[in-house]
Design a protein around this motif. Sequence first.
Motif, PDB file in Angstrom:
ATOM      1  N   GLY A  31      73.864 -59.644  53.292  1.00  0.00           N
ATOM      2  CA  GLY A  31      74.518 -59.902  55.232  1.00  0.00           C
ATOM      3  C   GLY A  31      73.383 -58.597  55.429  1.00  0.00           C
ATOM      4  N   MET A  32      73.983 -57.153  55.524  1.00  0.00           N
ATOM      5  CA  MET A  32      73.605 -55.716  55.609  1.00  0.00           C
ATOM      6  C   MET A  32      72.223 -54.627  54.766  1.00  0.00           C
ATOM      7  N   MET A  33      72.609 -55.669  53.494  1.00  0.00           N
ATOM      8  CA  MET A  33      71.209 -55.548  52.918  1.00  0.00           C
ATOM      9  C   MET A  33      69.633 -56.774  53.526  1.00  0.00           C
ATOM     10  N   ASN A  34      70.283 -57.184  53.857  1.00  0.00           N
ATOM     11  CA  ASN A  34      68.898 -57.945  54.473  1.00  0.00           C
ATOM     12  C   ASN A  34      68.307 -57.198  55.202  1.00  0.00           C
ATOM     13  N   VAL A  35      69.268 -56.386  56.207  1.00  0.00           N
ATOM     14  CA  VAL A  35      69.126 -55.788  58.029  1.00  0.00           C
ATOM     15  C   VAL A  35      68.226 -54.884  57.255  1.00  0.00           C
ATOM     16  N   ALA A  36      68.312 -54.404  56.157  1.00  0.00           N
ATOM     17  CA  ALA A  36      67.574 -53.203  55.619  1.00  0.00           C
ATOM     18  C   ALA A  36      66.421 -52.797  54.958  1.00  0.00           C
ATOM     19  N   GLY A  37      66.737 -54.360  54.534  1.00  0.00           N
ATOM     20  CA  GLY A  37      65.372 -55.285  54.117  1.00  0.00           C
ATOM     21  C   GLY A  37      64.291 -55.269  55.037  1.00  0.00           C
ATOM     22  N   LEU A  38      64.860 -55.964  56.264  1.00  0.00           N
ATOM     23  CA  LEU A  38      64.082 -57.032  57.311  1.00  0.00           C
ATOM     24  C   LEU A  38      63.347 -54.693  57.792  1.00  0.00           C
ATOM     25  N   VAL A  39      64.085 -53.566  57.633  1.00  0.00           N
ATOM     26  CA  VAL A  39      63.643 -52.864  58.404  1.00  0.00           C
ATOM     27  C   VAL A  39      62.208 -52.890  57.740  1.00  0.00           C
ATOM     28  N   LEU A  40      62.977 -52.559  56.036  1.00  0.00           N
ATOM     29  CA  LEU A  40      61.413 -52.249  54.932  1.00  0.00           C
ATOM     30  C   LEU A  40      60.197 -52.914  55.810  1.00  0.00           C
ATOM     31  N   VAL A  41      60.572 -54.716  55.495  1.00  0.00           N
ATOM     32  CA  VAL A  41      59.340 -55.198  56.050  1.00  0.00           C
ATOM     33  C   VAL A  41      58.419 -54.541  57.219  1.00  0.00           C
ATOM     34  N   VAL A  42      59.417 -54.312  58.331  1.00  0.00           N
ATOM     35  CA  VAL A  42      58.972 -53.899  59.545  1.00  0.00           C
ATOM     36  C   VAL A  42      57.949 -52.434  59.537  1.00  0.00           C
ATOM     37  N   ILE A  43      58.725 -51.890  58.627  1.00  0.00           N
ATOM     38  CA  ILE A  43      58.026 -51.113  58.139  1.00  0.00           C
ATOM     39  C   ILE A  43      56.318 -50.734  57.866  1.00  0.00           C
ATOM     40  N   TYR A  44      56.856 -52.143  56.746  1.00  0.00           N
ATOM     41  CA  TYR A  44      55.412 -52.673  56.143  1.00  0.00           C
ATOM     42  C   TYR A  44      54.328 -53.017  57.124  1.00  0.00           C
ATOM     43  N   LEU A  45      54.548 -54.135  58.235  1.00  0.00           N
ATOM     44  CA  LEU A  45      54.161 -54.518  59.045  1.00  0.00           C
ATOM     45  C   LEU A  45      53.269 -53.653  60.036  1.00  0.00           C
ATOM     46  N   LEU A  46      54.488 -52.183  60.548  1.00  0.00           N
ATOM     47  CA  LEU A  46      53.492 -51.213  61.562  1.00  0.00           C
ATOM     48  C   LEU A  46      52.920 -50.661  60.319  1.00  0.00           C
ATOM     49  N   ALA A  47      52.118 -50.613  59.058  1.00  0.00           N
ATOM     50  CA  ALA A  47      51.799 -49.769  58.246  1.00  0.00           C
ATOM     51  C   ALA A  47      50.418 -51.012  58.526  1.00  0.00           C
ATOM     52  N   LEU A  48      50.524 -51.385  57.958  1.00  0.00           N
ATOM     53  CA  LEU A  48      49.760 -53.173  58.143  1.00  0.00           C
ATOM     54  C   LEU A  48      48.863 -53.155  59.274  1.00  0.00           C
ATOM     55  N   ALA A  49      49.417 -52.729  60.762  1.00  0.00           N
ATOM     56  CA  ALA A  49      48.994 -52.271  61.981  1.00  0.00           C
ATOM     57  C   ALA A  49      48.245 -51.777  61.858  1.00  0.00           C
ATOM     58  N   GLY A  50      48.960 -50.454  61.394  1.00  0.00           N
ATOM     59  CA  GLY A  50      47.864 -49.145  61.760  1.00  0.00           C
ATOM     60  C   GLY A  50      46.843 -48.838  61.269  1.00  0.00           C
ATOM     61  N   GLY A  51      46.115 -48.978  59.993  1.00  0.00           N
ATOM     62  CA  GLY A  51      45.137 -49.468  59.769  1.00  0.00           C
ATOM     63  C   GLY A  51      44.709 -48.574  58.299  1.00  0.00           C
ATOM     64  N   PRO A  52      44.450 -48.975  57.231  1.00  0.00           N
ATOM     65  CA  PRO A  52      44.235 -48.893  55.811  1.00  0.00           C
ATOM     66  C   PRO A  52      44.657 -46.975  55.750  1.00  0.00           C
ATOM     67  N   GLU A  53      44.389 -46.282  56.122  1.00  0.00           N
ATOM     68  CA  GLU A  53      45.755 -45.434  55.483  1.00  0.00           C
ATOM     69  C   GLU A  53      46.614 -45.365  55.457  1.00  0.00           C
ATOM     70  N   SER A  54      47.278 -46.473  56.595  1.00  0.00           N
ATOM     71  CA  SER A  54      49.020 -46.419  56.760  1.00  0.00           C
ATOM     72  C   SER A  54      49.103 -47.421  55.803  1.00  0.00           C
ATOM     73  N   TYR A  55      48.197 -48.278  55.845  1.00  0.00           N
ATOM     74  CA  TYR A  55      48.511 -49.534  54.915  1.00  0.00           C
ATOM     75  C   TYR A  55      48.118 -48.737  53.488  1.00  0.00           C
ATOM     76  N   GLU A  56      47.553 -48.084  53.207  1.00  0.00           N
ATOM     77  CA  GLU A  56      47.823 -47.465  51.704  1.00  0.00           C
ATOM     78  C   GLU A  56      49.058 -47.097  51.206  1.00  0.00           C
ATOM     79  N   TRP A  57      48.947 -46.404  52.440  1.00  0.00           N
ATOM     80  CA  TRP A  57      50.725 -45.217  52.193  1.00  0.00           C
ATOM     81  C   TRP A  57      51.648 -45.808  51.661  1.00  0.00           C
ATOM     82  N   ALA A  58      51.920 -47.261  52.140  1.00  0.00           N
ATOM     83  CA  ALA A  58      53.036 -47.804  52.133  1.00  0.00           C
ATOM     84  C   ALA A  58      52.844 -49.076  51.541  1.00  0.00           C
TER      85      ALA A  58
END
Length: 136
Positions: free
Chosen positions: A38-65
């Motif tokens: 359950g705690m690992m899932n919360v940490a993993g969902l934070v990674l998903v949110v970071i990935y989605l923010l990078a996707l929304a942030g443009g090509p440079e942030s997407y390439e970084w993520a």
Amino acid sequence: MASADTEVSRRPRPLSPHLSIYRPIVTMVMSIMHRVTGMMNVAGLVLVVIYLLALAGGPESYEWANGIYSSWLGRIVLVAFTWSLIHHMLGGIRHFVWDTGHGFGDVRYDLARLTIFGSIILTTALWSLIVVLEVI
């Protein structure tokens, strides 16, 4: 007035039972693992949110993520997150079976083992399919 060094204060105090007292059994370990996943899932969902923010942030942030998540360490983290999701889901199904009034007695050990092996098999199958289809 009584001194703090009396015989009563020198007696050893009783200890509460803790994990070192009990012999670990598969259902106890599964209970602990359900909380850990359950705690690992919360940490993993934070990674998903970071990935989605990078996707929304443009090509440079997407390439970084994408560079981080497609590295060997990123893949290990993603496999661990996938296992955590599947293990937690199967543990939830096991609890749902118990909520219906079934799966008690000696069957609970079999359900716990099925959760362990099922999560490993399903994670391996899913990531094998991902590798074969070259999704990531």
